[in-house]
Design a protein around this motif. Structure first.
Motif, short mmCIF file in Angstrom:
data_model
loop_
_atom_site.label_atom_id
_atom_site.label_comp_id
_atom_site.label_asym_id
_atom_site.label_seq_id
_atom_site.Cartn_x
_atom_site.Cartn_y
_atom_site.Cartn_z
N SER A 134 0.83 -1.20 0.00
CA SER A 134 0.00 0.00 0.00
C SER A 134 0.87 1.25 0.00
O SER A 134 2.04 1.23 0.41
CB SER A 134 -0.92 0.01 1.23
OG SER A 134 -1.79 -1.10 1.23
N TYR A 135 0.28 2.35 -0.44
CA TYR A 135 0.92 3.66 -0.43
C TYR A 135 0.13 4.60 0.48
O TYR A 135 -1.10 4.53 0.53
CB TYR A 135 1.00 4.24 -1.84
CG TYR A 135 2.02 3.57 -2.73
CD1 TYR A 135 3.35 3.99 -2.71
CD2 TYR A 135 1.67 2.52 -3.57
CE1 TYR A 135 4.30 3.37 -3.51
CE2 TYR A 135 2.61 1.91 -4.37
CZ TYR A 135 3.93 2.34 -4.34
OH TYR A 135 4.87 1.71 -5.13
N GLY A 136 0.85 5.46 1.17
CA GLY A 136 0.20 6.44 2.03
C GLY A 136 -0.30 5.87 3.35
O GLY A 136 -1.17 6.48 3.99
N ALA A 137 0.23 4.73 3.78
CA ALA A 137 -0.23 4.13 5.03
C ALA A 137 0.30 4.93 6.22
O ALA A 137 1.45 5.36 6.25
CB ALA A 137 0.25 2.68 5.12
N THR A 138 -0.57 5.13 7.21
CA THR A 138 -0.20 5.82 8.45
C THR A 138 -0.69 4.99 9.64
O THR A 138 -1.23 3.90 9.47
CB THR A 138 -0.83 7.23 8.50
OG1 THR A 138 -2.27 7.09 8.46
CG2 THR A 138 -0.37 8.07 7.32
N ALA A 139 -0.51 5.52 10.83
CA ALA A 139 -0.94 4.81 12.03
C ALA A 139 -2.46 4.66 12.08
O ALA A 139 -2.99 3.73 12.69
CB ALA A 139 -0.44 5.54 13.27
N THR A 140 -3.16 5.58 11.45
CA THR A 140 -4.63 5.55 11.49
C THR A 140 -5.26 5.14 10.17
O THR A 140 -6.46 4.90 10.12
CB THR A 140 -5.16 6.95 11.87
OG1 THR A 140 -4.68 7.92 10.93
CG2 THR A 140 -4.70 7.32 13.27
N SER A 141 -4.47 5.07 9.09
CA SER A 141 -5.02 4.73 7.78
C SER A 141 -4.19 3.63 7.14
O SER A 141 -2.95 3.67 7.18
CB SER A 141 -5.01 5.97 6.86
OG SER A 141 -5.38 5.62 5.55
N GLY A 143 -3.83 3.11 4.09
CA GLY A 143 -3.34 3.52 2.78
C GLY A 143 -4.16 2.91 1.66
O GLY A 143 -5.24 2.33 1.88
N HIS A 331 0.41 10.23 -4.33
CA HIS A 331 1.50 9.45 -3.72
C HIS A 331 2.77 9.66 -4.54
O HIS A 331 2.98 9.00 -5.56
CB HIS A 331 1.12 7.98 -3.66
CG HIS A 331 -0.17 7.69 -2.96
ND1 HIS A 331 -0.31 7.79 -1.58
CD2 HIS A 331 -1.40 7.34 -3.44
CE1 HIS A 331 -1.55 7.49 -1.25
NE2 HIS A 331 -2.22 7.23 -2.35
N GLU A 333 5.68 8.81 -3.75
CA GLU A 333 6.51 7.61 -3.69
C GLU A 333 6.17 6.67 -4.84
O GLU A 333 7.07 6.08 -5.46
CB GLU A 333 6.32 6.89 -2.35
CG GLU A 333 7.24 5.70 -2.17
CD GLU A 333 6.98 4.97 -0.88
OE1 GLU A 333 7.76 4.06 -0.54
OE2 GLU A 333 5.98 5.29 -0.19
#
Length: 429
Positions: A134-141, A143, A331, A333
């Motif tokens: 996945s791209y854009g993954a965070t602690a709350t999402s 991605g 994204h 990246e």
């Protein structure tokens, strides 16, 4: 029961049970089988009218009766140009200069091997990263994943087209004689094989995909025996059997991938079979096109030109070109990965041409066989694929058989026998 197999492959959620496939589709329109049909329909919207136009100009004998501004374009696309003796640029055989020293040859071989390994190992790592993470993954999402394999195919082809075009302009080439429309068949099969290759990574591991490519010799031999009535040497049957045993050892011994199911694995195997079938057609069609005495760079340009035409048209018809561009905007990246993927693909093609021109197809095959083994090892290290001892032995058996084929070809060549033709290396990515 054949229809049940097709249903499970096309609709993996029906056979997944309590397990979740690795990349569950959001709706039925995201199923690989539906996307394949939609893409094929988009390509047909160009191929069918083009075929009808070619037949029309041939029936009207346009080469004799045509006039006007469009005549040169129609002639080049439909009829081609007969090369003149004065325009021929002979494709000189591989020769070594008298002043070439063994040290210089060793340095050139090291340069070729390093370029091929770096280009295609990087390409393999990025391919798996783009299609399985996945791209854009965070602690709350969690991605989001990029799912449009056709957009990636377009990215690769655009840069390859630019590189091939610059090479044709800067380096003197033979007079082009092939009708341009003949490239479209190789382009279509090449686009479909690349799409199947990217799409399969959603369902099977990268090591499985690499071994499937390595075992491509088996269906090629079967088709040669059944269709062309071609005879093979005993060592060819032996190596094909060893490849079958090695692939079976790997597939039967390796544990299942996380979040996989029998249905998704079946989908991946069907897509890999499609890749092998389309790629085999591409190689055979390119071999036929080389009868026009063109260079490899001209082949690269012609195939990529129609590949860009088909993919851009299909993406525009589906409205997916803008969505892919927006994903790149969201994204950065992914944009960097896609660009680097395309650069590795184009540079790899140039290293292929240079290596074969300097050292021949046998040396090139050895380098690429080793590259496949390194790619499996690198994928297991970076992405955590589990390979058992028996599976590792299966991989070793496959690559030992491939190297044995190279050795046997070389021995036959030294004895003056006619070896089995080596597949065209053009546009393998």
């Amino acid at each position: 029961r054949w229809w049940a197999v097709v249903v499970l492959a096309a609709f993996p959620s029906l056979g997944a049970g309590g397990e979740t496939p690795e990349a569950p589709p959001e709706s039925w329109t995201q199923l690989w089988f539906f996307r394949f049909l939609v893409n094929a329909a988009g390509y047909a919207s160009f191929m069918v009218p083009g075929y009808l136009l070619v037949q029309y100009f041939r029936r009207k004998n346009y080469l004799e009766t045509g006039r006007g501004l469009c005549f040169p374009l129609v002639k080049a696309c439909v009829f081609g140009n007969e090369p003149k003796a004065s325009d021929e640029v002979p494709l000189a055989p591989r020769t070594e200069a008298a002043e070439t020293t063994p040290m210089w040859q060793a340095l050139k071989l090291l340069f070729c091997a390093t370029g091929l390994q770096v280009s295609y190992l990087t390409w393999g790592v990025l391919q798996e990263r783009v299609m399985t993470r996945s791209y854009g993954a965070t602690a709350t999402s969690p991605g989001e994943r990029f799912t449009d394999s056709q957009f990636l195919v377009l990215m690769n082809r655009v840069l390859a087209l630019i590189v091939a075009g610059l090479s044709c302009v800067l380096c003197k080439q033979p007079r082009h004689g092939a009708p341009m429309y003949r490239y479209s068949f190789a382009s279509l099969s090449n686009v479909l094989s690349s799409w199947c290759q990217y799409e399969a990574l959603k369902f099977v591991s990268f090591p499985t995909q690499v071994l499937a490519k390595a075992s491509k010799v088996i269906p090629v031999m079967l088709m040669g025996k059944l269709v062309s009535r071609r005879s093979y040497e005993h060592w060819e049957y032996l190596t094909a059997t060893l490849i079958s045993i090695g692939v079976s050892m790997f597939l039967l011994s390796s544990g299942p991938e996380p979040r996989s199911s029998p249905a998704t694995t079946l989908s991946g195997l069907i897509l890999l079979a499609g890749y092998i079938a389309f790629d085999s057609f591409t190689s055979n069609w390119q071999d036929a096109l080389f009868a026009y005495k063109m260079s490899s760079v001209q082949m690269m340009f012609g195939v990529n030109f129609f590949s860009c035409l088909f993919t851009v048209g299909s993406l525009l018809e589906q409205g997916a070109l803008l969505e892919g561009t927006r994903f790149m905007g969201r994204h950065s990246e992914f944009a960097a990965h896609a660009l680097l993927l395309s650069i590795c693909s184009a540079c790899g093609q140039l290293f292929i041409f240079y290596t074969i021109g300097q050292f021949g197809a046998a040396v090139f095959t050895i380098i690429m066989t080793l590259r496949q083994a390194f790619a499996i090892l690198l994928s297991c290290l970076l992405y955590g694929h589990t390979v058992t001892v028996v599976g590792g032995l299966g991989v070793a058996v496959v690559f030992a058989a491939l190297l044995l084929r190279v050795y046997a070809r070389g021995r036959l060549k030294q004895r003056g026998k006619k070896a089995v033709p080596v597949e065209s290396p053009v546009q393998k990515v």
